[in-house]
Design an enzyme around this catalytic site. Structure first.
Site, mmCIF file in Angstrom:
data_model
loop_
_atom_site.group_PDB
_atom_site.id
_atom_site.type_symbol
_atom_site.label_atom_id
_atom_site.label_comp_id
_atom_site.label_asym_id
_atom_site.label_seq_id
_atom_site.Cartn_x
_atom_site.Cartn_y
_atom_site.Cartn_z
ATOM 1 N N GLU A 77 0.828 -1.210 0.000
ATOM 2 C CA GLU A 77 0.000 0.000 0.000
ATOM 3 C C GLU A 77 0.861 1.257 0.000
ATOM 4 O OE1 GLU A 77 -2.920 2.350 -0.509
ATOM 5 O OE2 GLU A 77 -3.395 0.220 -0.280
ATOM 6 N N GLU B 289 1.801 6.576 -6.994
ATOM 7 C CA GLU B 289 0.766 7.525 -7.400
ATOM 8 C C GLU B 289 1.247 8.964 -7.250
ATOM 9 O OE1 GLU B 289 -2.734 6.724 -5.163
ATOM 10 O OE2 GLU B 289 -3.409 5.116 -6.498
#
Length: 232
Positions: free
Chosen positions: A64, A71
């Protein structure tokens, strides 16, 4: 000298804290870490089983964090839409999905244990072939999907897969939680299933996609269907 040694650790911890504050999926994973460890202690997992559990949990958290970092870099380099930027984000999200699903399977196997798996297999094998687990589960998915679509149609906002009078995510989350409760008959596993369903609903509320009322409708719908198909 000591300050220089501790600085990398402080920077790393700052990254963890920032991810927790800004990424709701990261918060979900960290909450799941706490619950999983508590359940592991509650059901007296062996040292080896706890090591496996902690290893799988750490993989999910690391995946994660890598996803969030990728991103951020993609948005910095390519602020406008680009197919390759989308591909990079989708690949990173896919890695998180695979890691999470693997961790869930491993966690359930650890929590249920060999004896519980054998008991569930005997229960399923003893049932009438026409009402075994898989057909009822598939029937539940189809019925619940139809009910969610009808419920969304009764509202004035939202689409089939986003928003609407009834939360589909909450409905399916609590339906699956109900299935786990009635099939496993294990308190620790049942509590974890309810927690995961609640976290799914919380994520939809936090993203302002659904209200508490809409989430409650979905959760009630999914829970009642699980009772009808697996408890009555």
């Amino acid at each position: 000298m000591a300050r220089n040694v501790l600085k990398p650790f402080a920077v790393a911890m700052g990254g963890v804290v920032h991810a927790f504050k800004t990424q709701r999926h990261m918060r979900f994973h960290l909450y799941a870490v706490i619950v999983s460890i508590l359940i592991g202690l509650l059901i007296n997992l062996s040292v080896r089983e706890m090591v496996v559990l902690l290893f799988m949990i750490s993989l999910v958290v690391v995946a994660e964090m890598f996803n969030s970092a990728i991103e951020a870099v993609v948005d910095l380099v390519q602020p406008t839409y680009h197919p390759l930027a989308k591909f990079a984000k989708d690949m990173a999200a896919g890695a998180v999905l695979i890691t999470t699903m693997t961790a869930l399977v491993v966690g359930l196997m650890l929590f249920l244990g060999d004896g519980r798996w054998e008991e569930i297999s005997l229960i399923i094998a003893a049932q009438d072939p026409q009402i075994r687990l898989a057909p009822r589960l598939l029937l539940g998915f189809f019925v619940l999907f139809a009910l969610v679509v009808i419920g969304k149609g009764l509202g004035r906002k939202g689409q089939v897969f986003k928003g609407g009078l009834v939360s589909g995510h909450a409905a399916f989350g609590f339906f699956l939680a109900g299935v786990v409760i009635f099939v496993s008959k294990n308190l620790a596993v049942s509590l974890m299933a309810i927690f995961l369903a609640a976290m799914v609903a919380q994520a939809r509320w936090e993203a302002r996609i659904h209200s508490v009322f809409e989430l409650s409708l979905g959760a009630t719908l999914g829970g009642l269907l699980a009772v009808v198909l697996f408890a009555i």
